[in-house]
Design a protein around this motif. Structure first.
Motif, mmCIF file in Angstrom:
data_model
loop_
_atom_site.group_PDB
_atom_site.id
_atom_site.type_symbol
_atom_site.label_atom_id
_atom_site.label_comp_id
_atom_site.label_asym_id
_atom_site.label_seq_id
_atom_site.Cartn_x
_atom_site.Cartn_y
_atom_site.Cartn_z
ATOM 1 N N ARG A 412 0.863 -1.174 0.000
ATOM 2 C CA ARG A 412 0.000 0.000 0.000
ATOM 3 C C ARG A 412 0.898 1.222 0.000
ATOM 4 O O ARG A 412 1.813 1.345 0.826
ATOM 5 N N GLY A 413 0.653 2.128 -0.949
ATOM 6 C CA GLY A 413 1.509 3.301 -1.041
ATOM 7 C C GLY A 413 0.790 4.472 -1.681
ATOM 8 O O GLY A 413 -0.292 4.352 -2.258
ATOM 9 N N ARG A 414 1.449 5.608 -1.553
ATOM 10 C CA ARG A 414 0.894 6.869 -2.049
ATOM 11 C C ARG A 414 1.249 7.040 -3.527
ATOM 12 O O ARG A 414 2.394 6.874 -3.931
ATOM 13 N N ALA A 415 0.259 7.383 -4.341
ATOM 14 C CA ALA A 415 0.464 7.527 -5.780
ATOM 15 C C ALA A 415 1.264 8.778 -6.110
ATOM 16 O O ALA A 415 1.040 9.847 -5.537
ATOM 17 N N VAL A 416 2.200 8.613 -7.049
ATOM 18 C CA VAL A 416 2.895 9.738 -7.672
ATOM 19 C C VAL A 416 2.605 9.614 -9.167
ATOM 20 O O VAL A 416 3.071 8.678 -9.817
ATOM 21 N N VAL A 417 1.814 10.546 -9.690
ATOM 22 C CA VAL A 417 1.218 10.379 -11.017
ATOM 23 C C VAL A 417 1.949 11.216 -12.059
ATOM 24 O O VAL A 417 2.234 12.407 -11.841
ATOM 25 N N PHE A 418 2.214 10.574 -13.201
ATOM 26 C CA PHE A 418 2.775 11.252 -14.369
ATOM 27 C C PHE A 418 1.789 11.073 -15.522
ATOM 28 O O PHE A 418 1.401 9.952 -15.846
ATOM 29 N N ASP A 419 1.415 12.184 -16.160
ATOM 30 C CA ASP A 419 0.400 12.124 -17.207
ATOM 31 C C ASP A 419 0.952 11.724 -18.564
ATOM 32 O O ASP A 419 0.188 11.346 -19.458
ATOM 33 N N ASP A 420 2.250 11.815 -18.744
ATOM 34 C CA ASP A 420 2.858 11.430 -20.016
ATOM 35 C C ASP A 420 4.340 11.181 -19.778
ATOM 36 O O ASP A 420 4.890 11.539 -18.733
ATOM 37 N N VAL A 421 4.974 10.584 -20.760
ATOM 38 C CA VAL A 421 6.363 10.170 -20.564
ATOM 39 C C VAL A 421 7.312 11.359 -20.515
ATOM 40 O O VAL A 421 8.354 11.301 -19.848
ATOM 41 N N GLN A 422 6.966 12.462 -21.199
ATOM 42 C CA GLN A 422 7.842 13.628 -21.160
ATOM 43 C C GLN A 422 7.874 14.233 -19.757
ATOM 44 O O GLN A 422 8.927 14.610 -19.248
ATOM 45 N N THR A 423 6.687 14.311 -19.130
ATOM 46 C CA THR A 423 6.639 14.796 -17.747
ATOM 47 C C THR A 423 7.444 13.892 -16.823
ATOM 48 O O THR A 423 8.168 14.363 -15.932
ATOM 49 N N LEU A 424 7.327 12.600 -17.036
ATOM 50 C CA LEU A 424 8.110 11.648 -16.245
ATOM 51 C C LEU A 424 9.603 11.900 -16.419
ATOM 52 O O LEU A 424 10.356 12.000 -15.431
ATOM 53 N N ALA A 425 10.050 12.027 -17.665
ATOM 54 C CA ALA A 425 11.477 12.227 -17.931
ATOM 55 C C ALA A 425 11.982 13.535 -17.324
ATOM 56 O O ALA A 425 13.114 13.605 -16.831
ATOM 57 N N ASP A 426 11.127 14.559 -17.357
ATOM 58 C CA ASP A 426 11.551 15.875 -16.878
ATOM 59 C C ASP A 426 11.602 15.972 -15.358
ATOM 60 O O ASP A 426 12.318 16.821 -14.818
ATOM 61 N N THR A 427 10.838 15.146 -14.650
ATOM 62 C CA THR A 427 10.688 15.346 -13.202
ATOM 63 C C THR A 427 11.139 14.178 -12.336
ATOM 64 O O THR A 427 11.280 14.355 -11.117
ATOM 65 N N ILE A 428 11.371 12.983 -12.897
ATOM 66 C CA ILE A 428 11.623 11.809 -12.065
ATOM 67 C C ILE A 428 12.881 11.984 -11.209
ATOM 68 O O ILE A 428 12.955 11.468 -10.086
ATOM 69 N N ASP A 429 13.867 12.717 -11.707
ATOM 70 C CA ASP A 429 15.108 12.907 -10.943
ATOM 71 C C ASP A 429 15.177 14.270 -10.253
ATOM 72 O O ASP A 429 16.228 14.642 -9.719
ATOM 73 N N ASP A 430 14.071 14.991 -10.257
ATOM 74 C CA ASP A 430 14.022 16.286 -9.581
ATOM 75 C C ASP A 430 14.122 16.057 -8.068
ATOM 76 O O ASP A 430 13.291 15.349 -7.483
#
Length: 589
Positions: A412-430
């Motif tokens: 059970r865990g808290r969702a971290v949502v990305f709406d598209d792959v570009q957003t994921l790429a831009d923010t995953i290592d922020d």
């Protein structure tokens, strides 16, 4: 009543399909025969000899299929030796690593290419030559719909080089090396050296990725010669297999069996059983669902889960195990796997070989019990594939549990949502991203309609967490994952977010619960809140594809739990215009 001394009349073999083009002494027959005179074939050849189409997906841009040009020549030799006439027909070649935005949507295009090529030309049998991930299922789907005798010949696994002082340079290794590079545990020089060691020969991936999975399943389905799927592309035995396939195709041209004689519910059960036993790619689930839809077999995700519960993982091959497919071949290959799996198979299922699956299994032998384990000594405990459902995936989602972390099977865990792959790429290592090791990473809008379902389901872990030693997290998407990848990823969530599936309603901070033992995936938000969110949701954005095949794909593709085929291609040759309607019409003259 027949006189006792009256000689028995010999039963005439059924007229070959090509006879409709070549046997009539009329204008169409004249044109059909004279058209092929330039190829060196005489009137008598075309009338008397069976015709085999060699459907070849060779391409310079597709290293997995690069050796098919040479193998096609060996198939030709086999066809000629057996008295047939070979015609090679080039079809679309789909390079998994190069074609954009994803190879996946073009599987259906290749299937249409194959079906119409088979249907439109005077072929009595066909050889399906593929290797790379989508070429094999595309060819099978097209051949199943055309229902002309067909036999599979794959390119074979490539042979990777060994990295100096490191592991074999395989596709599975690439994922680990990239993670190590992002985590700062690997130098650029080491990564560049690893890159130079990959792709040692032509041929598809040498672990149990999608290509090797589909090759082995072709044997379990009964559509390939026993023992043919795992012989490496560079091995001389692959040329011998190609000649044997050519010879066998001529026999099939004169007496079958056709795909409809082989691809029944028994064949699909056997293929799912082998899929689970080898820890194969989850992509095969979608391909088998689509293929079943082509022949009218009512296959569902529930059947995959039902079979997976009783089939142990017995093949010790990457990514779920230790070895490559060449060692699996040396251990006895698919026939040896079938030998061990006999209590779990439909042994009376037919094959293109002329024998039943049971006969092939009975004659096989296991030569390496470390690689092909007994049923009671599996590589890992539990099912290798799991189907989960719940309010987040009403029509189902899949997990390759043999490549996942058991510690996350109840999570059970808290969702971290990305709406598209570009957003994921831009923010995953922020560094400011609000995420911890217990979070659930969600990437949506990458399903069949949203983004043509690319292999982005193995979301990258945040670099900050990898530096802290985190090696896996629960990840959820409506996309796919490479068959060579690993990690706890819930894939193919259906219906997808882009068509209004529940995944579109998740918000960062929502609690997600996965329980593999209960086959349950839940969004822990009340129905009332979800209903309110649905009312507040903005309208779906129109597709950016307003022309061509991608427009057709976005409009017609079905959801993942149905196989992502086109609805108008489902059914056992349903609503197909009879070929004979236009026998007398000739175009071009």
């Amino acid at each position: 009543m027949k006189s006792p001394d009256q000689p028995e009349k010999k039963q005439q073999p059924p007229m070959r399909r090509s006879a409709r083009w070549f046997r009539k002494n009329d204008l169409p027959g004249f044109i059909h025969r004279s058209t092929l005179a330039a190829d060196g074939w005489t009137r008598e050849d075309l009338i008397e000899r069976p015709i085999v189409g060699i459907l070849d997906t060779w391409s310079d841009l597709n290293p997995c299929n690069l050796n098919l040009r040479a193998l096609a020549q060996k198939v030709r030799e086999g066809v000629l030796e057996a008295g047939g006439i070979p015609f090679e027909i080039p079809l679309m070649s789909i390079s998994e690593n190069l074609v954009k935005p994803s190879a996946f949507p073009f599987r259906n295009l290749l299937a249409m290419d194959a079906e119409e090529s088979i249907r439109g030309y005077p072929l009595d049998a066909v050889v399906l030559m593929g290797g790379c991930d989508k070429t094999q299922p595309g060819l099978l789907m097209g051949a199943a719909s055309a229902n002309v005798p067909a036999i599979v010949l794959n390119s074979g696994p490539g042979t990777p080089r060994s990295s100096t002082g490191g592991p074999l340079a395989t596709a599975n290794g690439v994922w680990r090396f990239v993670d190590q590079l992002r985590a700062g545990c690997l130098s650029i020089q080491a990564f560049e050296n690893f890159e130079r060691q990959t792709m040692g020969t032509p041929g598809h991936c040498s672990e149990m990725g999608t290509a090797s999975t589909m090759s082995t399943l072709s044997e379990a389905l009964g559509m390939a010669l026993p023992g043919s799927s795992l012989v490496p592309s560079s091995d001389g035995r692959r040329s011998q297999i190609a000649k044997a396939v050519g010879r066998r195709s001529v026999a099939m041209a004169q007496g079958g069996p056709a795909p409809s004689d082989i691809l029944d519910a028994r064949a699909f059960d056997n293929a799912i059983t082998l899929l689970c036993a080898v820890g194969g790619s989850t992509n095969a689930i979608i391909h088998l669902l689509a293929l079943a839809g082509r022949v009218g077999v009512p296959l569902t995700l529930d059947r995959f889960d039902e079979i997976a519960r009783r089939v142990p993982l017995i093949a010790n091959v990457q990514p779920a195990g230790d070895h490559l497919t060449e060692r699996l071949m040396n251990a006895g290959g698919v026939p040896a796997l079938l030998h061990v799996l006999r209590p779990l198979l439909h042994l009376d299922a037919r094959t293109v070989d002329g024998r039943t699956i049971g006969q092939i299994a009975d004659e096989a032998q296991v030569f390496d019990a470390e690689v092909i384990r007994p049923l009671d000594t599996p590589v890992k405990p539990g099912a290798s594939i799991v189907v989960v459902k719940g309010n987040l995936a009403p029509d189902g989602a899949v997990i390759k549990s043999c490549a996942a972390s058991p510690k996350l099977f109840q999570h059970r865990g808290r969702a971290v949502v990305f709406d598209d792959v570009q957003t994921l790429a831009d923010t995953i290592d922020d560094p400011a991203l609000d995420v911890d090791a217990h979070s659930v990473l969600i990437l949506r809008n990458i399903g069949p309609v949203g983004a043509a379902m690319p292999e982005w389901g193995m979301l990258p872990l945040p670099r900050r967490l990898m530096e802290q030693g985190v090696t896996d997290m629960l990840r959820i998407s409506d996309g796919r994952m490479s068959g060579t990848a690993y990690g706890t990823s819930v894939l193919h969530v259906s219906p997808e977010a882009a068509v209004g599936g529940p995944l579109s309603l998740v918000r960062t901070g929502d609690m997600i619960e996965l329980d593999v033992s209960e086959r349950r995936l839940e969004l822990l938000v009340s129905d009332e809140v979800l209903a309110q969110r649905r009312c507040e949701a903005p309208p779906q954005a129109p597709s950016p594809h307003v022309r061509g095949y991608r427009h057709l794909y976005g409009r017609e593709v079905e959801q993942a739990h149905q196989g992502c085929d086109f609805g108008f291609l489902r059914g056992a040759n349903a609503d197909v215009l009879p070929e004979g309607l236009f026998d007398g019409w000739v175009g071009g003259w």
